[in-house]
Every structure is written in structure tokens, then in C-alpha cells.
Write a protein that holds these residues in place. Sequence first.
Motif, PDB file in Angstrom:
ATOM      1  N   GLY A   1       8.607  24.748  17.516  1.00 51.84           N
ATOM      2  CA  GLY A   1       9.347  24.703  16.269  1.00 51.84           C
ATOM      3  C   GLY A   1       8.423  24.660  15.073  1.00 51.84           C
ATOM      4  N   ILE A   2       9.035  24.617  13.908  1.00 55.26           N
ATOM      5  CA  ILE A   2       8.298  24.571  12.651  1.00 55.26           C
ATOM      6  C   ILE A   2       8.657  23.265  11.951  1.00 55.26           C
ATOM      7  CG2 ILE A   2       8.018  25.626  10.370  1.00 55.26           C
ATOM      8  CD1 ILE A   2       8.706  28.306  11.696  1.00 55.26           C
ATOM      9  N   SER A   3       7.629  22.496  11.591  1.00 57.75           N
ATOM     10  CA  SER A   3       7.837  21.300  10.782  1.00 57.75           C
ATOM     11  C   SER A   3       7.657  21.669   9.320  1.00 57.75           C
ATOM     12  CB  SER A   3       6.827  20.199  11.150  1.00 57.75           C
ATOM     13  OG  SER A   3       7.180  19.583  12.346  1.00 57.75           O
ATOM     14  N   VAL A   4       8.636  21.298   8.519  1.00 55.72           N
ATOM     15  CA  VAL A   4       8.556  21.465   7.072  1.00 55.72           C
ATOM     16  C   VAL A   4       8.321  20.070   6.515  1.00 55.72           C
ATOM     17  CG1 VAL A   4       9.751  22.248   5.002  1.00 55.72           C
ATOM     18  CG2 VAL A   4      10.136  23.431   7.184  1.00 55.72           C
ATOM     19  N   ILE A   5       7.137  19.870   5.949  1.00 55.05           N
ATOM     20  CA  ILE A   5       6.703  18.542   5.519  1.00 55.05           C
ATOM     21  C   ILE A   5       6.619  18.505   4.000  1.00 55.05           C
ATOM     22  CG2 ILE A   5       4.849  16.834   5.692  1.00 55.05           C
ATOM     23  CD1 ILE A   5       4.055  18.453   8.313  1.00 55.05           C
ATOM     24  N   ARG A   6       7.264  17.517   3.418  1.00 53.61           N
ATOM     25  CA  ARG A   6       7.191  17.314   1.963  1.00 53.61           C
ATOM     26  C   ARG A   6       6.257  16.147   1.692  1.00 53.61           C
ATOM     27  NH1 ARG A   6      13.351  17.830  -0.280  1.00 53.61           N
ATOM     28  NH2 ARG A   6      14.102  19.246   1.336  1.00 53.61           N
TER      29      ARG A   6
ATOM     30  N   GLY B   1      13.272  29.271  19.020  1.00 57.39           N
ATOM     31  CA  GLY B   1      13.316  29.772  20.388  1.00 57.39           C
ATOM     32  C   GLY B   1      12.584  31.097  20.526  1.00 57.39           C
ATOM     33  N   GLU B   2      12.411  31.520  21.778  1.00 56.29           N
ATOM     34  CA  GLU B   2      11.747  32.802  22.023  1.00 56.29           C
ATOM     35  C   GLU B   2      12.606  33.968  21.554  1.00 56.29           C
ATOM     36  OE1 GLU B   2       9.972  33.356  25.822  1.00 56.29           O
ATOM     37  OE2 GLU B   2       9.292  31.282  25.918  1.00 56.29           O
ATOM     38  N   GLU B   3      13.908  33.762  21.551  1.00 60.43           N
ATOM     39  CA  GLU B   3      14.825  34.775  21.044  1.00 60.43           C
ATOM     40  C   GLU B   3      15.750  34.116  20.028  1.00 60.43           C
ATOM     41  OE1 GLU B   3      16.773  37.172  24.008  1.00 60.43           O
ATOM     42  OE2 GLU B   3      15.077  36.923  25.378  1.00 60.43           O
TER      43      GLU B   3
ATOM     44  N   ASP C   1      19.797  30.418  13.970  1.00 62.76           N
ATOM     45  CA  ASP C   1      18.465  29.808  13.908  1.00 62.76           C
ATOM     46  C   ASP C   1      17.742  30.244  12.639  1.00 62.76           C
ATOM     47  OD1 ASP C   1      18.850  28.643  16.416  1.00 62.76           O
ATOM     48  OD2 ASP C   1      17.845  30.291  17.468  1.00 62.76           O
ATOM     49  N   ASP C   2      17.796  31.540  12.352  1.00 62.80           N
ATOM     50  CA  ASP C   2      17.147  32.068  11.146  1.00 62.80           C
ATOM     51  C   ASP C   2      17.733  31.446   9.889  1.00 62.80           C
ATOM     52  OD1 ASP C   2      15.680  33.704  12.807  1.00 62.80           O
ATOM     53  OD2 ASP C   2      16.826  35.517  12.357  1.00 62.80           O
ATOM     54  N   GLU C   3      19.041  31.349   9.828  1.00 63.18           N
ATOM     55  CA  GLU C   3      19.706  30.782   8.650  1.00 63.18           C
ATOM     56  C   GLU C   3      19.362  29.309   8.476  1.00 63.18           C
ATOM     57  OE1 GLU C   3      21.561  32.334   6.164  1.00 63.18           O
ATOM     58  OE2 GLU C   3      20.632  34.064   7.157  1.00 63.18           O
ATOM     59  N   ALA C   4      19.253  28.566   9.575  1.00 61.96           N
ATOM     60  CA  ALA C   4      18.887  27.141   9.492  1.00 61.96           C
ATOM     61  C   ALA C   4      17.484  26.988   8.921  1.00 61.96           C
ATOM     62  CB  ALA C   4      18.984  26.500  10.874  1.00 61.96           C
ATOM     63  N   LEU C   5      16.547  27.812   9.379  1.00 66.34           N
ATOM     64  CA  LEU C   5      15.176  27.733   8.871  1.00 66.34           C
ATOM     65  C   LEU C   5      15.118  28.129   7.395  1.00 66.34           C
ATOM     66  CD1 LEU C   5      12.193  27.242   9.282  1.00 66.34           C
ATOM     67  CD2 LEU C   5      11.992  29.582  10.161  1.00 66.34           C
ATOM     68  N   ILE C   6      15.815  29.176   7.030  1.00 67.43           N
ATOM     69  CA  ILE C   6      15.840  29.608   5.630  1.00 67.43           C
ATOM     70  C   ILE C   6      16.386  28.497   4.736  1.00 67.43           C
ATOM     71  CG2 ILE C   6      16.987  31.178   4.004  1.00 67.43           C
ATOM     72  CD1 ILE C   6      16.747  33.328   6.279  1.00 67.43           C
ATOM     73  N   ALA C   7      17.448  27.826   5.165  1.00 68.05           N
ATOM     74  CA  ALA C   7      18.040  26.747   4.366  1.00 68.05           C
ATOM     75  C   ALA C   7      17.059  25.592   4.163  1.00 68.05           C
ATOM     76  CB  ALA C   7      19.320  26.244   5.038  1.00 68.05           C
ATOM     77  N   VAL C   8      16.341  25.207   5.235  1.00 70.23           N
ATOM     78  CA  VAL C   8      15.369  24.114   5.130  1.00 70.23           C
ATOM     79  C   VAL C   8      14.223  24.503   4.203  1.00 70.23           C
ATOM     80  CG1 VAL C   8      13.654  22.793   6.426  1.00 70.23           C
ATOM     81  CG2 VAL C   8      15.954  23.077   7.346  1.00 70.23           C
ATOM     82  N   LEU C   9      13.714  25.722   4.355  1.00 66.51           N
ATOM     83  CA  LEU C   9      12.625  26.190   3.493  1.00 66.51           C
ATOM     84  C   LEU C   9      13.066  26.262   2.031  1.00 66.51           C
ATOM     85  CD1 LEU C   9      11.133  29.041   5.685  1.00 66.51           C
ATOM     86  CD2 LEU C   9      10.121  26.807   5.225  1.00 66.51           C
ATOM     87  N   HIS C  10      14.246  26.794   1.796  1.00 67.01           N
ATOM     88  CA  HIS C  10      14.760  26.918   0.426  1.00 67.01           C
ATOM     89  C   HIS C  10      14.875  25.548  -0.234  1.00 67.01           C
ATOM     90  CE1 HIS C  10      17.982  27.513  -2.638  1.00 67.01           C
ATOM     91  NE2 HIS C  10      17.206  28.548  -2.913  1.00 67.01           N
TER      92      HIS C  10
END
Length: 74
Positions: A28-33, A48-50, A55-64
Amino acid sequence: MSADRVVQLRWESRRVAAGGGTALSYAGISVIRRRHGEIVDRVWVPVGEEPTFADDEALIAVLHDAWRWSRPAA
């Protein structure tokens, strides 16, 4: 971005006990503030591997959210 607020991304694995003495590992990717060098928040998003669209939308939301936090208030 403000010098006192920094967002870091880190590729990390998490291990989870699966019972019977076995463990599963998830990438996974940790987004650290960080504020003034101190960690104030950490969110880990599994990758995940696929990855799915969700999953993409969840990561985009956290990054945003993290990058908006790193900008100084107007």
C-alpha cells in the motif's frame, strides 16, 4: 505548499495475522502529513495487484485531501 506543512508518500507493506500462526502481507501507500517535522496524520491505502476503480478513487481522495491540507489558508 507551506514549508511548515509537508505531505510524504511512502510505499509500505502491512502484515496482518490470519490465524493459525500465519500472516498476510498487503502492499500500500502511506500518505503522511507532517507539520514542523512532526507527523500529525498518516493514512495507509492498500494497493492490490489489480486495483479497481474504487481503489483508484480512494487513493485520489486521500491524496487530494492531503495536498489541500499542505496549502496555506487563503
